[in-house]
Motif scaffolding. Structure first.
Motif, PDB file in Angstrom:
ATOM      1  N   PRO A  96      38.619  57.478   0.446  1.00  0.00           N
ATOM      2  CA  PRO A  96      37.784  58.284   0.665  1.00  0.00           C
ATOM      3  C   PRO A  96      38.098  59.446   1.098  1.00  0.00           C
ATOM      4  CG  PRO A  96      39.385  57.604   3.135  1.00  0.00           C
ATOM      5  CD  PRO A  96      39.235  56.504   1.500  1.00  0.00           C
ATOM      6  N   TYR A  97      39.218  59.687   0.767  1.00  0.00           N
ATOM      7  CA  TYR A  97      39.631  61.731   0.506  1.00  0.00           C
ATOM      8  C   TYR A  97      38.438  61.869  -0.963  1.00  0.00           C
ATOM      9  CZ  TYR A  97      41.959  65.259  -2.085  1.00  0.00           C
ATOM     10  OH  TYR A  97      42.822  65.905  -2.901  1.00  0.00           O
ATOM     11  N   ILE A  98      37.786  61.890  -1.507  1.00  0.00           N
ATOM     12  CA  ILE A  98      36.812  62.133  -2.308  1.00  0.00           C
ATOM     13  C   ILE A  98      35.923  63.176  -1.819  1.00  0.00           C
ATOM     14  CG2 ILE A  98      34.689  61.508  -4.377  1.00  0.00           C
ATOM     15  CD1 ILE A  98      37.091  58.863  -4.641  1.00  0.00           C
ATOM     16  N   PHE A  99      35.598  62.965  -0.328  1.00  0.00           N
ATOM     17  CA  PHE A  99      34.336  63.488   0.355  1.00  0.00           C
ATOM     18  C   PHE A  99      35.156  65.002   0.677  1.00  0.00           C
ATOM     19  CE2 PHE A  99      32.686  59.529   2.443  1.00  0.00           C
ATOM     20  CZ  PHE A  99      31.450  59.728   2.131  1.00  0.00           C
ATOM     21  N   THR A 100      36.859  65.185   0.391  1.00  0.00           N
ATOM     22  CA  THR A 100      37.197  66.573   0.848  1.00  0.00           C
ATOM     23  C   THR A 100      36.727  67.539  -0.763  1.00  0.00           C
ATOM     24  OG1 THR A 100      39.159  65.916   0.109  1.00  0.00           O
ATOM     25  CG2 THR A 100      38.697  65.967   2.382  1.00  0.00           C
ATOM     26  N   ASP A 101      36.310  67.117  -1.707  1.00  0.00           N
ATOM     27  CA  ASP A 101      36.115  67.530  -2.962  1.00  0.00           C
ATOM     28  C   ASP A 101      34.804  68.085  -2.784  1.00  0.00           C
ATOM     29  OD1 ASP A 101      38.298  66.316  -4.539  1.00  0.00           O
ATOM     30  OD2 ASP A 101      37.380  64.943  -5.423  1.00  0.00           O
ATOM     31  N   VAL A 102      34.417  67.555  -2.190  1.00  0.00           N
ATOM     32  CA  VAL A 102      33.308  68.887  -2.096  1.00  0.00           C
ATOM     33  C   VAL A 102      33.722  70.487  -1.774  1.00  0.00           C
ATOM     34  CG1 VAL A 102      31.441  67.603  -1.046  1.00  0.00           C
ATOM     35  CG2 VAL A 102      33.357  69.195   0.601  1.00  0.00           C
ATOM     36  N   GLY A 127      33.408  55.201  -2.918  1.00  0.00           N
ATOM     37  CA  GLY A 127      35.151  55.806  -1.966  1.00  0.00           C
ATOM     38  C   GLY A 127      35.227  55.255  -0.954  1.00  0.00           C
ATOM     39  N   LEU A 128      34.211  55.725  -0.154  1.00  0.00           N
ATOM     40  CA  LEU A 128      34.827  54.683   1.045  1.00  0.00           C
ATOM     41  C   LEU A 128      33.919  53.498   0.961  1.00  0.00           C
ATOM     42  CD1 LEU A 128      34.224  55.892   4.283  1.00  0.00           C
ATOM     43  CD2 LEU A 128      31.848  56.086   3.818  1.00  0.00           C
ATOM     44  N   MET A 129      33.525  53.202   0.924  1.00  0.00           N
ATOM     45  CA  MET A 129      32.862  51.644   0.420  1.00  0.00           C
ATOM     46  C   MET A 129      34.205  50.461  -0.108  1.00  0.00           C
ATOM     47  SD  MET A 129      30.229  51.467   1.703  1.00  0.00           S
ATOM     48  CE  MET A 129      29.890  49.663   2.028  1.00  0.00           C
ATOM     49  N   LEU A 130      34.967  51.322  -1.368  1.00  0.00           N
ATOM     50  CA  LEU A 130      35.775  50.587  -1.190  1.00  0.00           C
ATOM     51  C   LEU A 130      37.337  51.033  -0.191  1.00  0.00           C
ATOM     52  CD1 LEU A 130      36.067  52.763  -4.984  1.00  0.00           C
ATOM     53  CD2 LEU A 130      36.249  50.340  -4.711  1.00  0.00           C
ATOM     54  N   TRP A 131      37.273  51.642   0.554  1.00  0.00           N
ATOM     55  CA  TRP A 131      37.985  52.089   2.093  1.00  0.00           C
ATOM     56  C   TRP A 131      37.344  50.425   2.709  1.00  0.00           C
ATOM     57  CZ3 TRP A 131      36.869  52.343   6.910  1.00  0.00           C
ATOM     58  CH2 TRP A 131      37.746  53.051   7.904  1.00  0.00           C
ATOM     59  N   PHE A 132      36.375  50.382   2.621  1.00  0.00           N
ATOM     60  CA  PHE A 132      35.505  49.313   4.167  1.00  0.00           C
ATOM     61  C   PHE A 132      35.973  48.061   3.587  1.00  0.00           C
ATOM     62  CE2 PHE A 132      32.252  46.391   4.463  1.00  0.00           C
ATOM     63  CZ  PHE A 132      32.888  46.713   6.000  1.00  0.00           C
ATOM     64  N   LEU A 133      35.934  47.568   2.272  1.00  0.00           N
ATOM     65  CA  LEU A 133      36.128  46.762   2.000  1.00  0.00           C
ATOM     66  C   LEU A 133      37.676  46.018   1.659  1.00  0.00           C
ATOM     67  CD1 LEU A 133      34.766  43.754   0.698  1.00  0.00           C
ATOM     68  CD2 LEU A 133      35.238  44.785  -1.974  1.00  0.00           C
ATOM     69  N   ALA A 134      38.760  47.225   1.146  1.00  0.00           N
ATOM     70  CA  ALA A 134      39.664  46.497   1.135  1.00  0.00           C
ATOM     71  C   ALA A 134      40.425  46.742   2.644  1.00  0.00           C
ATOM     72  CB  ALA A 134      41.037  47.995   0.567  1.00  0.00           C
ATOM     73  N   LEU A 135      39.579  47.701   3.915  1.00  0.00           N
ATOM     74  CA  LEU A 135      40.169  47.244   5.359  1.00  0.00           C
ATOM     75  C   LEU A 135      40.073  46.057   5.582  1.00  0.00           C
ATOM     76  CD1 LEU A 135      41.385  48.461   7.991  1.00  0.00           C
ATOM     77  CD2 LEU A 135      39.554  49.796   7.749  1.00  0.00           C
ATOM     78  N   TYR A 136      38.185  46.052   5.496  1.00  0.00           N
ATOM     79  CA  TYR A 136      37.708  44.492   5.656  1.00  0.00           C
ATOM     80  C   TYR A 136      38.700  43.773   5.725  1.00  0.00           C
ATOM     81  CZ  TYR A 136      33.759  40.795   6.449  1.00  0.00           C
ATOM     82  OH  TYR A 136      33.536  40.440   7.261  1.00  0.00           O
ATOM     83  N   LEU A 137      39.336  43.165   4.242  1.00  0.00           N
ATOM     84  CA  LEU A 137      40.138  41.800   3.822  1.00  0.00           C
ATOM     85  C   LEU A 137      41.030  42.007   4.595  1.00  0.00           C
ATOM     86  CD1 LEU A 137      39.712  42.198   0.387  1.00  0.00           C
ATOM     87  CD2 LEU A 137      37.993  40.129   1.434  1.00  0.00           C
ATOM     88  N   MET A 138      41.535  42.900   5.081  1.00  0.00           N
ATOM     89  CA  MET A 138      43.093  43.325   6.314  1.00  0.00           C
ATOM     90  C   MET A 138      43.174  42.685   7.279  1.00  0.00           C
ATOM     91  SD  MET A 138      45.512  43.646   3.075  1.00  0.00           S
ATOM     92  CE  MET A 138      46.691  44.113   4.418  1.00  0.00           C
ATOM     93  N   HIS A 139      41.613  43.276   7.417  1.00  0.00           N
ATOM     94  CA  HIS A 139      41.151  43.148   9.203  1.00  0.00           C
ATOM     95  C   HIS A 139      41.289  41.594   9.202  1.00  0.00           C
ATOM     96  CE1 HIS A 139      37.710  43.749  12.334  1.00  0.00           C
ATOM     97  NE2 HIS A 139      39.030  43.417  13.030  1.00  0.00           N
ATOM     98  N   ALA A 140      40.048  40.749   8.349  1.00  0.00           N
ATOM     99  CA  ALA A 140      39.942  39.208   8.437  1.00  0.00           C
ATOM    100  C   ALA A 140      42.113  38.879   8.920  1.00  0.00           C
ATOM    101  CB  ALA A 140      39.433  39.171   7.451  1.00  0.00           C
ATOM    102  N   ILE A 166      44.892  61.823   4.626  1.00  0.00           N
ATOM    103  CA  ILE A 166      43.510  62.699   3.781  1.00  0.00           C
ATOM    104  C   ILE A 166      43.774  64.260   4.380  1.00  0.00           C
ATOM    105  CG2 ILE A 166      41.470  63.548   3.538  1.00  0.00           C
ATOM    106  CD1 ILE A 166      40.743  60.542   4.503  1.00  0.00           C
ATOM    107  N   TYR A 167      44.176  64.631   5.343  1.00  0.00           N
ATOM    108  CA  TYR A 167      44.635  66.198   5.734  1.00  0.00           C
ATOM    109  C   TYR A 167      46.014  66.467   4.495  1.00  0.00           C
ATOM    110  CZ  TYR A 167      46.826  69.692   8.018  1.00  0.00           C
ATOM    111  OH  TYR A 167      47.157  71.283   8.124  1.00  0.00           O
ATOM    112  N   LEU A 168      47.216  65.279   4.629  1.00  0.00           N
ATOM    113  CA  LEU A 168      48.073  65.559   3.908  1.00  0.00           C
ATOM    114  C   LEU A 168      47.789  65.962   2.689  1.00  0.00           C
ATOM    115  CD1 LEU A 168      50.407  62.899   5.678  1.00  0.00           C
ATOM    116  CD2 LEU A 168      50.795  65.443   5.571  1.00  0.00           C
ATOM    117  N   GLY A 169      47.251  65.003   2.136  1.00  0.00           N
ATOM    118  CA  GLY A 169      46.098  65.083   0.294  1.00  0.00           C
ATOM    119  C   GLY A 169      45.699  66.507   0.240  1.00  0.00           C
TER     120      GLY A 169
END
Length: 241
Positions: A96-102, A127-140, A166-169
């Motif tokens: 989700p960090y990509i959003f900060t490129d604005v 990027g957000l959807m990649l984050w969601f899918l990865a977290l979805y798998l770990m959440h399961a 994201i703040y640190l990055g």
């Protein structure tokens, strides 16, 4: 071939293929933007970072898929699962960090504001959807092991950690791999954030609002994955008869 089988598992093939297509479109948009710049060197300098960020955004999903593979095997090689889960946790904020490129575009200084904005938002959504899918798998996996309440606490904690990451990055310019290559800098960066968080409200607000955004987005996407297809009128009439 092993990675191809990992990505194309029956359970995840549809979202993974969709994300591959979205990434390809984003890469095409970035490539066209680089070529259309005043100079190829200038265009590459300004926009090629999005290509690197998209690559980093895929790493959390790769680690989550690898962790899930170890989980399904149920072998005694717990260290491999822990290693992949740790990799996922470290690289999760990159998606989700990509959003900060604005921050790199301005309505005042660029005549291609809307083009650049939509390009970055397209990459950010991917990027957000990649984050969601990865977290979805770990959440399961967490839910199966510890229960539903623990699973959602896990999601909330990950959203909070991603907000801080994201703040640190963005502001401390720390990278995920610095946790291994430069642990001292990461420690000082986190310590500095915690110190400033005590009195610097914007610091807390950025991480907090980003964490809230990620958590809300996850809840909405999670709800969409549990939609029940509507029954056809014919099947409804058969049930009533």
């Amino acid at each position: 071939m092993k990675f191809l089988r990992l990505f194309l598992r029956y359970e995840t093939v549809a979202p993974v293929v969709a994300l591959m297509m979205a990434t390809a479109v984003c890469l095409l948009l970035v490539g066209l933007r680089i070529v259309s710049a005043n100079g190829l060197h200038d265009g590459f300098r300004r926009h090629a970072g999005l290509i690197w960020n998209l690559f980093l955004a895929w790493l959390p999903l790769v680690f989550a898929l690898l962790a899930g593979e170890e989980w399904r095997r149920g072998t005694k090689r717990n260290w491999r699962f822990v290693a992949f889960a740790t990799g996922w946790l470290l690289f999760a904020p990159n998606a989700p960090y990509i959003f900060t490129d604005v921050v790199h575009i301005s309505v005042i200084f660029t005549k291609h504001y809307w083009v650049d904005l939509m390009m970055i938002l397209s990459c950010g959504l991917t990027g957000l959807m990649l984050w969601f899918l990865a977290l979805y798998l770990m959440h399961a996996m967490v839910t199966k092991r510890f229960g539903g309440v623990a699973g959602w606490i896990f999601v909330l904690a990950e959203a909070a950690l991603s907000g801080i990451g994201i703040y640190l990055g963005r502001f401390a310019r720390l990278n995920s791999w610095d946790a291994v290559t430069k642990p001292g800098e990461v420690y000082h960066g986190v310590s500095a954030w915690m110190s400033s968080a005590m009195g610097d409200k914007p610091t807390v607000a950025f991480a907090g609002f980003f964490a809230a955004f990620l958590f809300i987005a996850y809840v909405m996407f999670y709800a969409l994955t549990h939609l029940t297809p509507p029954k056809s009128p014919a099947s409804t009439a058969m049930v009533q008869d």
